[in-house]
Design an enzyme around this catalytic site. Structure first.
Site, PDB file in Angstrom:
ATOM      1  N   TYR A  80     -22.023  94.577  33.462  1.00  0.00           N
ATOM      2  CA  TYR A  80     -21.363  93.532  34.187  1.00  0.00           C
ATOM      3  C   TYR A  80     -19.978  93.859  34.411  1.00  0.00           C
ATOM      4  CZ  TYR A  80     -25.231  89.960  33.201  1.00  0.00           C
ATOM      5  OH  TYR A  80     -26.511  89.320  33.290  1.00  0.00           O
ATOM      6  N   GLU A 126     -23.039  85.176  28.515  1.00  0.00           N
ATOM      7  CA  GLU A 126     -22.324  84.342  27.337  1.00  0.00           C
ATOM      8  C   GLU A 126     -20.817  84.606  27.507  1.00  0.00           C
ATOM      9  OE1 GLU A 126     -26.079  84.292  27.577  1.00  0.00           O
ATOM     10  OE2 GLU A 126     -25.535  86.123  26.571  1.00  0.00           O
ATOM     11  N   ASN A 184     -26.387  86.736  39.958  1.00  0.00           N
ATOM     12  CA  ASN A 184     -27.092  86.697  38.692  1.00  0.00           C
ATOM     13  C   ASN A 184     -27.899  85.660  38.274  1.00  0.00           C
ATOM     14  OD1 ASN A 184     -27.756  88.316  36.041  1.00  0.00           O
ATOM     15  ND2 ASN A 184     -26.563  86.827  35.208  1.00  0.00           N
ATOM     16  N   GLU A 185     -29.224  85.717  38.225  1.00  0.00           N
ATOM     17  CA  GLU A 185     -30.160  84.845  37.809  1.00  0.00           C
ATOM     18  C   GLU A 185     -29.928  83.516  38.848  1.00  0.00           C
ATOM     19  OE1 GLU A 185     -29.687  84.692  33.589  1.00  0.00           O
ATOM     20  OE2 GLU A 185     -31.355  85.617  33.252  1.00  0.00           O
ATOM     21  N   GLU A 265     -33.830  92.425  32.203  1.00  0.00           N
ATOM     22  CA  GLU A 265     -33.282  92.005  30.858  1.00  0.00           C
ATOM     23  C   GLU A 265     -34.378  91.907  30.080  1.00  0.00           C
ATOM     24  OE1 GLU A 265     -30.644  88.703  31.137  1.00  0.00           O
ATOM     25  OE2 GLU A 265     -29.216  89.513  32.444  1.00  0.00           O
ATOM     26  N   TYR A 332     -25.853  90.551  18.670  1.00  0.00           N
ATOM     27  CA  TYR A 332     -27.058  90.221  19.510  1.00  0.00           C
ATOM     28  C   TYR A 332     -28.358  90.691  18.746  1.00  0.00           C
ATOM     29  CZ  TYR A 332     -29.007  88.664  24.055  1.00  0.00           C
ATOM     30  OH  TYR A 332     -29.564  88.142  24.967  1.00  0.00           O
TER      31      TYR A 332
END
Length: 632
Positions: A80, A126, A184-185, A265, A332
């Site tokens: 990103y 996030e 994005n999404e 993803e 994560y």
């Protein structure tokens, strides 16, 4: 304003028409719709990729992480580009140090890794406000992620800076960027503005050329793919180990009848919020699902392969039923830990891939347990002028802490409720009267606080921005005190507002004169400067700086995260290392911290069990005081 956007695009189209490609296209990357695959230099290609966020890893460790990803068998990385990381203040751009995107692309290229670029403008991740800069909110009623002209003008200005930097790194220009994601999404956003997506498509094409492979990524629902996909942008999908793989790819096929199957993803783990259980995904489930997707010929990106750290104030937040801030660690449960160490999950993934480079996996970076360091109290919360030498608000402050000050309008002979009737404290306010700590107001959670004092006493509210919402319809997340506060039945007025540049002050060697409580100490040099983990056992909540670098937030009393990652290169092996802790609620009787050689990310506290009952009580109090306010 719209004319300005069109003018910029027209200039770029003209430039492309005259110049063509920068380099004669010996390298090509495209889609073979007949054989349902990618083509790299004319040959079928399947990528096995992993997500890594350069913004969450100190630049001196980029090469180490990329080499480990390469040795795990990956042939690509997905990254990103957080807009607000590079333009935190409007018109001021930073591409140096930890923000040196071009250097990261070069390192990936040297390592032999292709790049899947996700430049946004919105990225989620996030990350604070999903990568959108907070200064966008200074435009009244701006509609983010839409064809709002003010928003599009800002996007176009940013892309005019960013995309020319990455264009030389396109695969067709002998670089390593094989594809570029648009937005994005977007299908998970409420707007569903096709004109916005068309404008982005035009912007990306104008800067990157007609041959660049552009794509979208959306969740595995029909609504998400319907709103997020657009002709001319290859539609991909994302899902984790709890999803039926056949069903998910069947849905992708409804929107892309031909071309490669792609999971952009594939979730190897999950994120943590403060006060919730530490998340994880079983390594065997990850390896099993990866094996099945690769056997289908799908290209897969593992999100995340290494998560990294939300240093400073860069963590995001979610807001579904309530505001939930993301913790400092972005470990994560990924194949590489927050500190870049290989895990059993990585080794299982490597076994699935099989076709991996010869040689051993590079080892973990050395860690060191420096032991206990006792800190000394710098200053208590001052009584009258503690913050007055700092800047009375003129310009905006987007991150960190701000101070709101007023006088008590009357005598409070008995504890009196201080009320946020419209839930307007974003996100936590630490309340003192004449320097005496009274308690906390917290967004969605604690809207009432009993206080005591005399008429004319100084009441300070130190307000903390806990990270802006990064996903969903509430990303227009303004911070500070956003509505009237009541003291009993009185509306408080005559506020003075101070911006607090704590980072600048501490980095400049200033011993902070105030705050709920500042503590300082030194880690003595012992000839070793290695990665370590700082634990603040029995401390409550606050912020930590080492040698002026903001490590991020801690919240030991709420959890689950109990330690902060300290990269070795931040430490000096020959000079004392300065430690500054801003404790917002209450330090232990013996204010010491512990440097360990391993992280502590998984502590569940009683608060988690009690949250449901507690929120019900708070809600009932909230209704009562709203009624009181309505009849005032």
């Amino acid at each position: 304003m719209t004319v300005k956007i069109l003018f910029v695009l027209a200039v770029n189209f003209a430039y492309l028409a005259v110049k063509g490609n920068l380099v004669d296209g010996d390298q090509t990357f495209s889609i073979d719709y007949k054989n349902n695959c990618f083509l790299k230099d004319g040959k079928p290609f399947q990528y096995i990729s992993g997500s890594i966020h350069y913004s969450r890893i100190p630049h001196y460790y980029w090469k180490d992480r990329l080499v480990k990803m390469y040795m795990a068998g990956l042939n690509a990385v997905q990254i990103y580009v957080p807009w607000n990381f590079h333009e935190p203040v409007k018109g001021e751009y930073n591409f140096s140090g930890d923000r040196d995107l071009v250097h990261f692309l070069d390192l990936a290229n040297q390592t032999g890794l292709l790049v899947i670029l996700r430049p946004g403008p919105y990225i989620c991740a996030e990350w604070e406000m999903g990568g959108l800069p907070a200064w966008l909110l200074e435009t009244p009623n701006i509609l983010l992620r839409s064809s709002d002209t003010d928003y599009l003008q800002a996007v176009c200005n940013w892309m005019n800076i960013l995309l020319p930097k990455v264009k030389p790194w396109l695969y067709s220009n002998k670089g390593n960027i094989i594809s570029v994601q648009v937005e994005n999404e977007y299908g998970s956003y409420h707007a569903c503005d096709y004109n916005y997506m068309r404008t982005l498509r035009t912007i990306f094409r104008s800067f990157l050329g007609a041959d660049t492979l552009l794509f979208t990524t959306d969740g595995d629902t029909e609504r998400a793919l319907s709103c997020g996909s657009l002709q001319g942008l290859y539609a991909t999908i994302d899902f984790g180990t709890d999803t039926n793989i056949t069903k998910a790819f069947r849905l992708q096929r409804r929107f892309e009848p031909h071309g490669p199957l792609v999971n952009s993803e594939f979730y190897t783990g999950w994120l943590d919020h403060w006060g919730e259980v530490h998340a994880g995904v079983d390594k065997w489930n990850v390896s099993k699902a990866l094996r099945e997707m690769l056997a289908l010929g799908a290209s897969v990106n593992m999100y995340m392969f290494e998560g990294g750290t939300n240093f400073g104030y860069w963590n995001g937040a979610d807001h579904d039923t309530r505001f939930r801030s993301v913790v400092t660690s972005y470990d994560y449960d990924a194949p590489l830990t927050e500190a870049g160490d290989p895990t059993e999950k990585l080794l299982l993934i490597r076994d699935v891939i099989k076709d991996v480079p010869a040689g051993p996996m590079p080892p973990a970076t050395p860690k060191f347990a420096y032991g206990f360091v006792t800190l000394g109290k710098v200053s208590n919360y001052c009584r009258r002028t503690c913050w007055s030498h700092l800047k009375l608000q003129i310009d905006s402050q987007y991150y960190g802490y701000m101070l709101y000050r007023t006088k008590l309008p009357r005598e409070l002979w008995e504890p009196t409720p201080l009320i946020s009737p419209l839930n307007g404290v974003h996100d936590r306010a630490y309340v003192t009267i004449n320097g005496v700590f009274q308690g906390i107001l917290e967004r969605d959670t604690a809207l009432v606080l009993k206080v005591s004092g005399k008429q004319g006493d100084t009441m300070d509210l130190l307000v903390e921005n806990m990270g802006r919402v990064n996903f969903g319809s509430k990303i227009n997340d303004h911070k500070g005190i956003l509505g009237d506060l009541l003291l009993g039945s009185d509306v408080l007025t005559n506020w003075e507002i101070y911006t607090l540049d704590l980072d600048g002050a501490i980095a400049g060697g200033w011993g902070p004169p105030a705050g709920p409580m500042f503590y300082m100490g030194t880690l003595k040099s012992n000839g070793v400067a290695r990665d370590t983990f700082l634990q603040l056992k029995d401390w409550s909540k606050g912020q930590v700086w080492i040698n002026g670098v903001n490590l991020g937030r801690y919240w030991s009393s709420r959890g689950p995260q109990q330690s902060l990652y300290v990269p070795g290169p931040l430490l000096s092996a020959t000079q004392p290392n300065n430690i500054t802790v801003l404790e917002l609620e209450g330090a232990p009787e013996c204010p010491r911290v512990l440097f360990m050689d391993r992280p502590h990310l998984n502590r569940t506290v009683k608060l988690i069990i009690m949250q449901s009952t507690f929120r019900t009580i708070v809600f009932l109090k909230y209704i009562f005081y709203c009624l009181l306010f309505a009849f005032h």
